[in-house]
Design an enzyme around this catalytic site. Sequence first.
Site: not given
Ligand code: BG6
Length: 455
Positions: A200, A219, A224
């Site tokens: 990211e 996290d 995920h």
């Molecule tokens: C969240 C995390 O669950 O997912 C974040 O806590 C992360 O740190 C995010 O940035 C990423 O998912 P998305 O869908 O926002 O890109």
Amino acid sequence: MATETTLVILGASGDLTSRLLLPALGQLLQREPHRRVRLRGAGMDDWDDARWREVVRAAFAAGGVEDAFDIVAETTYLHADITDPADLARVMADPGDRLALYFAVPPAVAAAACEAMAGVAIPDGTVLALEKPFGVDEPSARRLNATVSRLVPEAQIFRVDHFLGRSTTLNVLGVRFANRIFAPVWSAEHIESVVVKYDEVLGLEGRAGYYDKAGALVDMIQSHLLQVMAFLAMEPPATLHERDFRDATGAVLRATHIWQDDPVAASRRARYTAGAVGDRSLPSYADEPGVDPSRGTETLAELTCEVRNERWRGVPFTLRSGKALAGKDGEVVVTFRPVNHVPDGLTGAAPGSVLHFSLGPDRMELELNVNGGDDPFELERATLEADLGAGALKAYGEVLSGILDADATLAVRGDAAEESWRIVDPVLAAWRAGEVPLDEYPAGSLGPDNWRRLP
Ligand code: BG6
């Protein structure tokens, strides 16, 4: 007449509610107008209905819905301490056809609220939706599971993981299970390695209170990315119904171990130093407000696992995620083994084919060896590309649609939550013991220079 759900968002004044849940709810209700929802907010802030309605209106507008109050039947706000049984009883009063409680609060508060619910009458059919992280390690996840399972049956407990609602994650199912060109070769015999990465550009974004205690491994990977891996590695389920589907993904997690059972060699961690991501300057993570540098929290983590079963033994599944990196790069990369023999007379390299699923924008690419355009006896690489579309609903919209339908297919089952901690706990222990160095990378870079680049 459609079932009317009373959806209560606990932690209504928080960032998750206004930034993610309400915009997704607005979009879902606009697309699926047959749904009937009474929306209640509850929280510690002393808001009145008018203040809450303004938050709902603004968040629905952010999700592209201007006429919020035409599509939610009714919406009110309750000032409540959700760890107090008397307040919880008020929150659950007048449940309508079905009650859904969404805990948009920090995990410790959700756990305390679930403890407090033990003494309160819970209406039949009530759905509990809990955000990640579910516990802080395997023993605490077990305890939390024991607590919530005394409240409602497992099929009514939604451990939310919005990556399960992402359209690309779901696309993996169609590609794997509906194509004879992939289904028979989806195994260690033909696949050399799998990478699931989620780089990211975002930094801490003011979330030190949560993130500094979590870090990238907890996290993103513990939740995920292990779930995405389970989609990639599961046995073909007979149906996508909750039981078949979650049995199959749960079996993957039960079979998953750290590569060679060596948490030190199989993991890496790093955190960002000052730098520029695009035109944004970021301070060093350690200097971000609210961060305690002595915690040694990582902002980039990598872990290699093995799914120890007949289908996958010997194939490394590498999971990586980090913040403040050069570009957004969310991708599944499946690298096939090379063919056993290329006919003499065809020249050039013939590396294995590579299948990519990008996790937003949702695309698929298949890299193949083909005969060259100029010299037909010389191999070249060509890429087939397909746009998969973004999906009609936001990921949180899919999550909410499961909650409103009381269909837990895309929620994490209790055993899977415990297994995910079982997989990462030895890595966390090795990191706490200082056995894996905390490397550094400048914000806006690709990661530490000395890290091997993943495909
Ligand atoms: C969240 C995390 O669950 O997912 C974040 O806590 C992360 O740190 C995010 O940035 C990423 O998912 P998305 O869908 O926002 O890109």
